[in-house]
Design a protein around this motif. Structure first.
Motif, PDB file in Angstrom:
ATOM      1  N   THR A  25       0.815  -1.216   0.000  1.00 19.90           N
ATOM      2  CA  THR A  25       0.000   0.000   0.000  1.00 19.90           C
ATOM      3  C   THR A  25       0.847   1.263   0.000  1.00 19.90           C
ATOM      4  O   THR A  25       0.309   2.366   0.101  1.00 19.90           O
ATOM      5  CB  THR A  25      -0.916   0.015   1.248  1.00 19.90           C
ATOM      6  N   GLY A  26       2.156   1.101  -0.094  1.00 21.21           N
ATOM      7  CA  GLY A  26       3.038   2.268  -0.134  1.00 21.21           C
ATOM      8  C   GLY A  26       3.291   2.890   1.226  1.00 21.21           C
ATOM      9  O   GLY A  26       3.918   3.932   1.338  1.00 21.21           O
ATOM     10  N   ARG A  27       2.785   2.240   2.284  1.00 11.70           N
ATOM     11  CA  ARG A  27       2.951   2.846   3.610  1.00 11.70           C
ATOM     12  C   ARG A  27       4.279   2.497   4.265  1.00 11.70           C
ATOM     13  O   ARG A  27       4.654   3.118   5.262  1.00 11.70           O
ATOM     14  CB  ARG A  27       1.827   2.380   4.536  1.00 11.70           C
ATOM     15  N   ASP A  33      12.123   8.308   3.112  1.00 15.35           N
ATOM     16  CA  ASP A  33      10.769   8.774   3.391  1.00 15.35           C
ATOM     17  C   ASP A  33      10.663   9.528   4.717  1.00 15.35           C
ATOM     18  O   ASP A  33       9.603  10.056   5.046  1.00 15.35           O
ATOM     19  CB  ASP A  33       9.786   7.588   3.411  1.00 15.35           C
ATOM     20  N   GLU A  35      11.470  12.575   7.342  1.00 14.01           N
ATOM     21  CA  GLU A  35      11.925  13.954   7.380  1.00 14.01           C
ATOM     22  C   GLU A  35      11.596  14.543   8.738  1.00 14.01           C
ATOM     23  O   GLU A  35      10.820  13.986   9.502  1.00 14.01           O
ATOM     24  CB  GLU A  35      11.311  14.779   6.252  1.00 14.01           C
TER      25      GLU A  35
ATOM     26  N   ASP B  29       8.535  14.875  -7.351  1.00 13.99           N
ATOM     27  CA  ASP B  29       8.847  15.751  -6.218  1.00 13.99           C
ATOM     28  C   ASP B  29       7.592  16.374  -5.637  1.00 13.99           C
ATOM     29  O   ASP B  29       7.488  16.575  -4.424  1.00 13.99           O
ATOM     30  CB  ASP B  29       9.847  16.835  -6.644  1.00 13.99           C
ATOM     31  N   ARG B  32       6.109  13.469  -3.519  1.00 12.30           N
ATOM     32  CA  ARG B  32       6.902  13.056  -2.349  1.00 12.30           C
ATOM     33  C   ARG B  32       7.208  14.216  -1.398  1.00 12.30           C
ATOM     34  O   ARG B  32       7.027  14.098  -0.199  1.00 12.30           O
ATOM     35  CB  ARG B  32       8.218  12.405  -2.793  1.00 12.30           C
ATOM     36  N   GLU B  33       7.706  15.324  -1.966  1.00 18.34           N
ATOM     37  CA  GLU B  33       8.188  16.401  -1.095  1.00 18.34           C
ATOM     38  C   GLU B  33       7.086  17.367  -0.681  1.00 18.34           C
ATOM     39  O   GLU B  33       7.043  17.786   0.464  1.00 18.34           O
ATOM     40  CB  GLU B  33       9.322  17.188  -1.785  1.00 18.34           C
ATOM     41  N   LYS B  36       3.766  14.897   0.452  1.00 14.24           N
ATOM     42  CA  LYS B  36       4.170  13.880   1.440  1.00 14.24           C
ATOM     43  C   LYS B  36       3.596  12.498   1.138  1.00 14.24           C
ATOM     44  O   LYS B  36       3.375  11.699   2.045  1.00 14.24           O
ATOM     45  CB  LYS B  36       3.774  14.298   2.867  1.00 14.24           C
ATOM     46  N   THR B  38       4.797   9.499   0.122  1.00 11.16           N
ATOM     47  CA  THR B  38       6.110   8.885  -0.116  1.00 11.16           C
ATOM     48  C   THR B  38       6.018   7.448  -0.629  1.00 11.16           C
ATOM     49  O   THR B  38       7.038   6.804  -0.847  1.00 11.16           O
ATOM     50  CB  THR B  38       6.959   8.910   1.160  1.00 11.16           C
ATOM     51  N   GLY B  39       4.810   6.950  -0.823  1.00 13.66           N
ATOM     52  CA  GLY B  39       4.665   5.592  -1.356  1.00 13.66           C
ATOM     53  C   GLY B  39       5.173   5.466  -2.780  1.00 13.66           C
ATOM     54  O   GLY B  39       5.558   4.388  -3.228  1.00 13.66           O
ATOM     55  N   ARG B  41       8.043   5.742  -5.101  1.00 13.89           N
ATOM     56  CA  ARG B  41       9.477   5.669  -4.746  1.00 13.89           C
ATOM     57  C   ARG B  41      10.369   6.323  -5.798  1.00 13.89           C
ATOM     58  O   ARG B  41      10.044   6.307  -6.987  1.00 13.89           O
ATOM     59  CB  ARG B  41       9.902   4.209  -4.594  1.00 13.89           C
ATOM     60  N   THR B  42      11.505   6.811  -5.322  1.00 22.40           N
ATOM     61  CA  THR B  42      12.507   7.343  -6.251  1.00 22.40           C
ATOM     62  C   THR B  42      13.618   6.320  -6.412  1.00 22.40           C
ATOM     63  O   THR B  42      14.318   6.014  -5.455  1.00 22.40           O
ATOM     64  CB  THR B  42      13.115   8.651  -5.695  1.00 22.40           C
TER      65      THR B  42
END
Ligand code: FES
Lengths: 780, 160
Positions: A25-27, A33, A35, B29, B32-33, B36, B38-39, B41-42
């Motif tokens: 699920t990307g969690r 990830d 910060e 970006d 993700r940035e 938020k 973040t699922g 991926r880079t």
């Protein structure tokens, strides 16, 4: 397999992995990830020379750039150097006196955003004096070659010369002796997640979140680097996007730089490498030149083996002393070899560093030996499967042990069964009888067989311990210092605890490693995690179970010995109708005395008798706890007009991991190790180098295995129940990382009669080899 | 220097988003940035690994190679928008239950590529699946169980 399955409630069954719902699920949170408020972005400034003296570094212009908050250079680390052992401490976080490989870090910047950090790097003015460099290990070994490290004559990083039995006599007595030179390519680790770190200082303690599979290695290194007691070094582990040895096991410029920049600026600093940085500066697999000489009897039995191996270690030592031990020391598996000699060198060059990688060391010599064996089998008219069966080490009878000539201790060995099973699944005999070649496409099949150590134990800190905490609501926490980098060990630990405690997978939880709260553990390498952490978890769960049984016994007014737990019930063995539910027992145990906490502790004892690296000089001794084995067969199609080779889905694989705690995880591991880290180098992958510069540092020019050519192996589990592994387990997937390459290269040989001795078998190489073969045949 | 900006409006995981972006900002970006999420991926930033795959108007695209400004007026679905609350999408469920996922770094991209495929072609064959996933690099699974999981999910979605 069937009866093993029924022996346990959880183990031996393919339960879904504990963390994969978060990944799906990307969690799941990887290092990049994370910060924090006030966080700065860091960037490493890199040198444009492979070998150069640093004359001066002027950071003043960069400092004046608005948004720049801090800059560090090599000297700011106070002369700190690190390495695998005291005598190999040859590397600084950022270069100080000279740079030894292209794009080595020389400074690092922290700024309010990525763009400014990058711009500031450009503004740092470094003056260099370029030095003569050396990129070929054979050149580097010559007297008078430029020295990468002034104190290492002839650039020799390490060399071993071993002798077991009488190889010369063995060769003299042989029916057939053959010598060949094989070459393995410079290979990337191939993980998709680039290294990333977030570092900050809080209450005098260093805090570090980074993509590292061996957090305690960094824990110690950081303690020394920043002069901190270990209780003030907190390495927190996020989810890791693969490791495979190297940069994600060890330190790199980003780690030290982020930490020092965070100290200097008083703010959290994050550095995420680009894939370009990973592929140009991070640790890769060694390139090796493997000269082997093997003798066979008329019946194809191996009489003796001589290996002469030269490896390019790159600019710094890293794990190379271990690599050369493994590369040669494991030549005596999985075939019986009574006479064995080695001369081997690892050489410093001005290339990027090489280090441990899945199938560490052994992968190189297995390619050479298993391919030479096919060349010789052909000369003798023996079938490749047959010649392997004749030479394979037999599975010792229970209680007996097979010792290789260099004293590797093998208590169980399923290699014969692996070969037989994969041949059966592939229908080897039928394939060769019915195979039709027509048109430009030639088909062929090849086999590879291997063993690999599990539970690597080198002296130094080798222990592993676990705590199993039973909470008042019946839920359970497992804690170890061991790392799941994607291989599935967190699931294995939960399964072991659930099995021992008689509860379900859903009742058990495992957290990521945090060096302030877990217990020192060497890390994820050498297929050691399930062996050691598995044993520790089993013992910790048994300890907790004992505490629960005692509490239940008190409640039930009987002895603890009379009780057992299954399906969340604590029952009397003699009368299963007398039982207490799990939760009642947990409550009784927790509330029996004020302040009671049910905590089970377990320590692994398997790794405590370490193998001293001193023994590397003789090559004698046992570095593993036990040994896993595998065999695989692959079919390839060779386009004889273009030289293009592709694997077909048609393949078979058999793996002896002792006992598969989770068969699905074992299958995925074995299939993946074979394809991504072994067939990759056989068919696709090679860093192209030009004077120390990596010409193809991206996944468009550097080919890696894709789905459309993936083999879909039929899979067999070979159960040998090793006495030295918890629940009988041994390694899985490092052996198949050694079988993939020879299976595919031998398949090409079977298809078109050319043996590719310098992987990868690119279309150009295959096309040229075919042309040469045609011309030679014409001349005849 | 006056910052050059652009106002964009698009649908993200079913919700309207209005945001001001720098015209050179990548969609990756932005996700993700700025947002938020973040699922996504880079991995490579050059359209080679597929870790950043998202669905743009139902098609699988690489967020590292699209400008944020380009999604103005379009519909974007990221990995965070695939499951129905706590209930996994059949593709996710099959990947979990079939043991396809190892380190998981490529998983978001795999799910998004497979989702786009099955939206367009619910009866996808194994060859179709391989073609749809060919831009998604994995480093450890060998792909076999990913392909099989998508085959299973396709069946489930067709009610078979
Ligand atoms: S990060 Fe976009 S394809 Fe790799």
């Amino acid at each position: 397999m069937e009866d093993m399955k029924n022996k346990f409630a959880v183990l031996g069954k393919s339960v879904p992995r504990v963390e994969t719902p978060f990944k799906a699920t990307g969690r799941a949170k990887y290092a990049a990830d994370y910060e924090m408020a006030g966080m700065l972005w860091g960037k490493v400034k890199r040198a444009p020379y492979a070998h150069a003296r640093i004359l001066s570094i002027d950071t003043s212009k960069a400092e004046r750039l608005p948004g720049v908050k801090g800059i560090v250079v090599g000297k700011d680390f106070g002369g700190f150097k690190w390495g695998w052992q005291a005598h190999t401490r040859d590397e600084s976080p950022l270069a100080t006196d000279k740079v030894r490989y292209m794009y080595e870090g020389v400074a690092a910047v922290a700024a309010v955003n990525k763009d400014i950090a990058e711009e500031a790097c450009d503004l740092i003015d470094v003056q260099y004096e370029e030095l003569p460099a050396v990129f070929d290990p054979f050149e580097a070994m010559k007297e008078g070659a430029p020295l990468v490290h002034e104190d290492k004559p002839r650039n020799i990083l390490v060399e071993y010369h071993w002798n077991f039995g009488d190889v010369d006599k063995a060769f003299a007595d042989s029916y057939l002796v053959r010598e060949d030179l094989f070459q393995t390519p410079r290979q990337s680790k191939g993980y998709i997640e680039p290294p990333a770190v977030l570092a900050w200082w809080e209450h005098g303690t260093l805090h570090y979140i980074g993509s590292k599979g061996s957090p305690y290695m960094l824990w110690r290194i950081f303690g020394r680097a920043f002069n901190l007691p270990l209780n003030k070094v907190r390495v927190i582990q996020p989810i890791i996007g693969c490791d495979f040895g190297g940069t994600k096991n060890d330190g790199h410029a980003l780690d030290f730089s982020a930490i020092l920049l965070a100290k200097k600026t008083g703010r959290p600093v994050k550095i995420v490498y680009s894939q370009w940085e990973e592929l140009t500066t991070c640790l890769r697999r060694h390139a090796m030149w493997v000269r082997i000489k093997m003798g066979l009897t008329k019946d194809g039995l191996i009489t003796g083996l001589y290996t002469n191996v030269v490896a390019d270690g790159g600019a710094y030592a890293r794990m190379s002393p271990v690599t050369m031990y493994l590369t040669n020391g494991f030549c005596t598996l999985p075939y019986k070899i009574d006479n064995f000699r080695t001369d081997t060198w690892n050489i410093y060059t001005n290339n990027p560093m090489a280090a441990a990688m899945r199938g560490h060391g052994m992968y190189h010599t297995r390619y050479a030996i298993d391919c030479q064996l096919d060349l010789m089998a052909k000369e003798l008219g023996i079938d490749p499967v047959e010649i392997r069966l004749r030479n394979s080490i037999d599975n010792p009878k229970p209680g007996e042990t097979y010792y290789t000539v260099n004293k590797l201790r093998v208590a169980t060995c399923g290699v014969k069964e692996c070969i037989e099973e994969s041949a059966k699944l592939f229908e080897w005999d039928k394939y060769h009888k019915t195979k039709k070649n027509g048109g430009p496409i030639a088909r062929g099949a090849g086999i590879g067989a291997s063993g690999y150590l599990s539970g690597a134990r080198l002296t130094g800190h080798n222990s592993c311990s676990a705590i199993v905490r039973v909470n008042e609501d019946g839920s359970v926490n497992v804690q170890t210092g061991a790392s799941d980098v994607g291989q599935g060990s967190d699931t294995a630990m939960c399964a072991i605890a659930a099995e021992v405690l008689g509860i379900g997978m859903k009742d058990v939880e495992i957290k990521r490693v945090d060096t302030s709260y877990n217990y020192p553990d060497p890390g994820s390498y050498g297929s050691r995690v399930t062996i050691y952490a598995g044993e520790a978890t089993m013992k910790a769960a048994e300890d907790a179970k004992q505490q629960l049984l005692e509490a239940a016994a008190k409640e039930m007014n009987i002895f603890a010995e009379e009780l057992e737990i299954r399906d969340k019930k604590v029952f009397m063995k003699a009368d299963e109708a007398r039982f207490l539910p799990w939760l009642d027992v947990v409550r009784a145990a927790c509330y029996a005395n004020i302040g009671n906490v049910v905590i089970g502790r377990g320590v692994s004892r398997k790794g405590t008798k370490g193998f001293s690296p001193k023994a590397f000089s003789t090559g004698e001794g046992d570095v593993g706890t036990n040994y896993g084995f595998a065999a695989q067969i692959n079919e390839v199609e060779v386009d004889t007009e273009t030289g293009v080779v592709r694997c077909t889905e048609n393949s078979a694989m058999a793996d002896d991991c002792g006992f598969p705690l989770n068969p699905t995880i074992v299958e995925t591991q074995c299939i993946g190790g074979s394809y991504h880290q072994s067939i990759s180098s056989a068919l696709y992958e090679e860093f192209v180098m030009d004077k120390g510069s990596t010409v193809n540092p991206n996944w468009i020019d550097l080919k890696r295995p894709r789905v459309y050519e993936a083999p879909f192996p039929k899979f067999a589990h070979v159960i040998t129940n090793d006495p030295y592994g918890p629940f009988g387990v041994k390694e899985c997937s490092e052996a198949t990382t050694c079988t993939g390459a020879p299976a595919v290269i031998n398949a090409i040989y079977d298809a078109v009669g050319v043996m590719i001795k310098n992987m990868p078998a690119t279309p150009e190489k295959v096309w040229r080899a075919l042309k040469e073969k045609r011309e030679a045949e014409k001349k005849k | 220097m006056k910052e050059n900006t652009r106002d964009i409006k698009f649908t993200l995981n079913g919700k309207e988003v209005e945001i001001t972006v720098n015209p050179k900002m990548l969609l990756l970006d932005l996700l993700r940035e700025e947002l938020k999420l973040t699922g996504t991926r880079t991995g490579c930033e050059v359209s080679a690994c597929g870790a950043c795959t998202v669905n743009l108007d139902g098609k699988a695209v690489r967020a590292c190679s699209i400008l944020a400004a380009q999604v103005n007026g379009h519909e974007v679905v990221t990995i965070e928008g695939v499951a129905d609350g706590e209930k996994l999408h059949p593709i996710q469920e099959a990947m979990v239950n079939h043991g396809a996922i190892e380190c998981g770094f490529c998983t978001s991209g795999m799910v998004m590529s497979a989702r786009a495929l099955l939206l367009e072609n619910p009866r996808a064959t194994r060859e179709d699946i391989k073609r749809a996933l060919q831009g998604n690099m994995c480093a450890d699974s060998g792909y076999v169980k990913y392909v099989e999981a998508v085959e299973m999910a396709a069946k489930v979605m067709q009610g078979k």
